[in-house]
Scaffold this motif. Structure first.
Motif, PDB file in Angstrom:
ATOM      1  N   GLY A   1      10.144  -4.449  12.046  1.00 41.12           N
ATOM      2  CA  GLY A   1       9.399  -3.339  11.450  1.00 41.12           C
ATOM      3  C   GLY A   1       8.766  -3.648  10.103  1.00 41.12           C
ATOM      4  O   GLY A   1       7.992  -2.842   9.577  1.00 41.12           O
ATOM      5  N   VAL A   2       9.066  -4.805   9.526  1.00 42.53           N
ATOM      6  CA  VAL A   2       8.509  -5.117   8.196  1.00 42.53           C
ATOM      7  C   VAL A   2       7.049  -5.587   8.266  1.00 42.53           C
ATOM      8  O   VAL A   2       6.381  -5.709   7.242  1.00 42.53           O
ATOM      9  CB  VAL A   2       9.335  -6.188   7.433  1.00 42.53           C
ATOM     10  CG1 VAL A   2      10.698  -5.660   7.068  1.00 42.53           C
ATOM     11  CG2 VAL A   2       9.439  -7.472   8.231  1.00 42.53           C
TER      12      VAL A   2
ATOM     13  N   LYS B   1       5.936  -8.351  10.441  1.00 46.85           N
ATOM     14  CA  LYS B   1       5.802  -9.770  10.764  1.00 46.85           C
ATOM     15  C   LYS B   1       4.724 -10.030  11.824  1.00 46.85           C
ATOM     16  O   LYS B   1       3.919 -10.940  11.676  1.00 46.85           O
ATOM     17  CB  LYS B   1       7.137 -10.305  11.285  1.00 46.85           C
ATOM     18  CG  LYS B   1       7.774 -11.257  10.331  1.00 46.85           C
ATOM     19  CD  LYS B   1       9.189 -11.698  10.721  1.00 46.85           C
ATOM     20  CE  LYS B   1       9.746 -11.219  12.029  1.00 46.85           C
ATOM     21  NZ  LYS B   1      10.278 -12.344  12.848  1.00 46.85           N
TER      22      LYS B   1
ATOM     23  N   ASP C   1       0.825  -1.225   0.000  1.00 43.98           N
ATOM     24  CA  ASP C   1       0.000   0.000   0.000  1.00 43.98           C
ATOM     25  C   ASP C   1       0.854   1.267   0.000  1.00 43.98           C
ATOM     26  O   ASP C   1       0.385   2.331  -0.383  1.00 43.98           O
ATOM     27  CB  ASP C   1      -0.942  -0.025   1.220  1.00 43.98           C
ATOM     28  CG  ASP C   1      -0.198  -0.185   2.534  1.00 43.98           C
ATOM     29  OD1 ASP C   1      -0.125   0.777   3.299  1.00 43.98           O
ATOM     30  OD2 ASP C   1       0.338  -1.293   2.787  1.00 43.98           O
TER      31      ASP C   1
ATOM     32  N   SER D   1      -0.446  -6.540   1.665  1.00 42.86           N
ATOM     33  CA  SER D   1      -0.485  -5.439   2.620  1.00 42.86           C
ATOM     34  C   SER D   1      -1.111  -6.030   3.870  1.00 42.86           C
ATOM     35  O   SER D   1      -2.312  -6.292   3.907  1.00 42.86           O
ATOM     36  CB  SER D   1      -1.330  -4.276   2.085  1.00 42.86           C
ATOM     37  OG  SER D   1      -1.566  -3.377   3.147  1.00 42.86           O
ATOM     38  N   ALA D   2      -0.275  -6.270   4.865  1.00 39.69           N
ATOM     39  CA  ALA D   2      -0.760  -6.963   6.063  1.00 39.69           C
ATOM     40  C   ALA D   2      -1.853  -6.176   6.770  1.00 39.69           C
ATOM     41  O   ALA D   2      -2.718  -6.755   7.413  1.00 39.69           O
ATOM     42  CB  ALA D   2       0.398  -7.243   7.021  1.00 39.69           C
ATOM     43  N   ILE D   3      -1.822  -4.855   6.639  1.00 44.10           N
ATOM     44  CA  ILE D   3      -2.864  -4.085   7.325  1.00 44.10           C
ATOM     45  C   ILE D   3      -4.133  -3.945   6.485  1.00 44.10           C
ATOM     46  O   ILE D   3      -5.219  -3.861   7.019  1.00 44.10           O
ATOM     47  CB  ILE D   3      -2.401  -2.667   7.780  1.00 44.10           C
ATOM     48  CG1 ILE D   3      -1.758  -1.891   6.625  1.00 44.10           C
ATOM     49  CG2 ILE D   3      -1.457  -2.731   8.961  1.00 44.10           C
ATOM     50  CD1 ILE D   3      -1.630  -0.411   6.921  1.00 44.10           C
TER      51      ILE D   3
ATOM     52  N   HIS E   1      13.439  -8.283   8.767  1.00 42.38           N
ATOM     53  CA  HIS E   1      13.903  -7.189   9.624  1.00 42.38           C
ATOM     54  C   HIS E   1      12.807  -6.795  10.590  1.00 42.38           C
ATOM     55  O   HIS E   1      11.635  -6.920  10.259  1.00 42.38           O
ATOM     56  CB  HIS E   1      14.140  -5.932   8.757  1.00 42.38           C
ATOM     57  CG  HIS E   1      15.494  -5.878   8.154  1.00 42.38           C
ATOM     58  ND1 HIS E   1      16.640  -6.057   8.869  1.00 42.38           N
ATOM     59  CD2 HIS E   1      15.887  -5.625   6.885  1.00 42.38           C
ATOM     60  CE1 HIS E   1      17.673  -5.940   8.063  1.00 42.38           C
ATOM     61  NE2 HIS E   1      17.248  -5.689   6.851  1.00 42.38           N
TER      62      HIS E   1
END
Ligand code: GDP
Ligand code: ZN
Length: 307
Positions: free
Chosen positions: A185-186, A188, A129, A158-160, A183
């Motif tokens: 912040g990606v 996970k 996104d 887009s996980a969110i 990393h």
């Protein structure tokens, strides 16, 4: 009883059997395999265990042979390996172009590591996104063009925002144990929260012992996924190790170089500047991506790394 280790805190393990989750530990000295290991038991291990008199905890008496395992990166000088997880069917590396940016070098080191453990890898591009404009398009195209021809699947999410995350992941995860890395912040945790039922996320609290004060952030943990399969989360683990290899063997873990195995003039060719090097020639002719070749050289030059 038989069961699978789903969590470790160093001296206690949470084992999932057919009927329950139980806290277990080893008794006395435990016979190690040939590797020098700092942890005798790892998340993912299948074990034989028996209940103690209190019926609440158990003793692990045997560990079943591992199909494979992943170790944490350590230095050559240490000569010890810490197993992160075992019996892994595949791995997923979550990567992002922005917030934070995942470098291609990092991706390549991860892939070399999983190749060395013979674990297939999938690249999960998260936060699509946020991808707008030409730069983002180019980056995404690079990811597809560099990695897909090598046999690594690339999926975009887009996980969110994605409403169909479970549908997307179900066919990939079903019936498998999948190691998930990336990393910090990606995204996970965001992804994991959507794929793992809430009840399972809570089991980390209800195991019959107190992990208070125990530093658990660098331990992996195994979670069942909605719809089938297991995810092995690796919080806080920045880099994975590579199985012990000689310099000339490193190219075996680059599928595009492995193809030319045995074609160089010298069979211990490191593909730097040796005469009669076919790999080098393929780089110049454009059959091997220059980024990938650069990553190869960078890893070769990492004096300190455990290879
Ligand atoms: P982790 O460190 O890999 O576990 O990352 P987190 O799941 O904690 O996510 C880090 C931040 O990225 C949080 O603020 C999330 O809301 C955000 N984030 C996760 N997935 C997405 C995504 O698909 N798009 C955007 N824009 N932000 C995301
Ligand atoms: Zn060569």
């Amino acid at each position: 009883m038989e069961g699978r280790v789903i969590k470790s805190t160093g001296s206690w393990y949470v084992v999932k059997t057919d009927s329950e989750f139980i806290s277990a530990r080893l008794k006395g000295k435990f016979k190690q395999e040939d590797l020098k290991l700092t942890n005798p038991i790892a998340v993912g291990d299948w074990v034989t265990l028996s209940k103690e008199e209190n019926q609440e905890t158990a003793i692990i008496s045997a560990i079943h042979p591992r199909e494979n395992y992943v170790i944490r990166k350590s230095t050559r000088k240490q000569h010890f390996s810490h197993i992160i997880a075992s019996n892994v069917d595949q791995s997923m590396l979550v990567i992002t172009m922005k917030k934070p940016r995942t470098s291609l070098g990092f991706i390549d080191r991860f892939l070399v590591s999983t190749e060395s453990f013979r674990i297939p890898a999938i690249l999960v591009v998260n936060k699509v996104d946020l991808l707008e404009g030409e730069d983002a398009e180019d980056w995404l195209l690079d990811i597809h063009e560099i990695y897909e021809p090598l046999g690594y699947q690339v999926i975009e999410i887009s996980a969110i925002n994605d409403k169909d995350l479970l549908d997307k992941f179900h066919p990939l995860l079903q019936g498998k144990s999948t190691l998930i890395a990336g990393h910090s912040g990606v995204g996970k945790s965001t992804l994991l929260n959507k794929l793992v039922p809430e009840a399972s996320q809570d089991t980390k609290e209800i195991s019959g012992f107190s992990a208070k004060g125990v530093h658990t952030t660098t331990f992996a943990e195994l979670f069942p996924v909605k719809g089938g399969g297991d995810l092995i989360d690796t919080p806080g683990i920045k880099e994975f190790g590579i199985l012990d290899v000689e310099d000339y063997e490193l190219s075996h873990y680059f599928p595009e170089m492995r193809k030319y195995l045995g074609e160089c003039k010298y069979n211990n060719c490191r593909h730097i500047n040796e005469p009669g090097c076919v790999v080098r020639k393929k780089v110049e002719e454009g059959y091997i991506h220059p980024y990938r070749y650069q990553s190869y050289l960078n890893i070769l030059n990492e004096e300190d790394s455990y290879r």
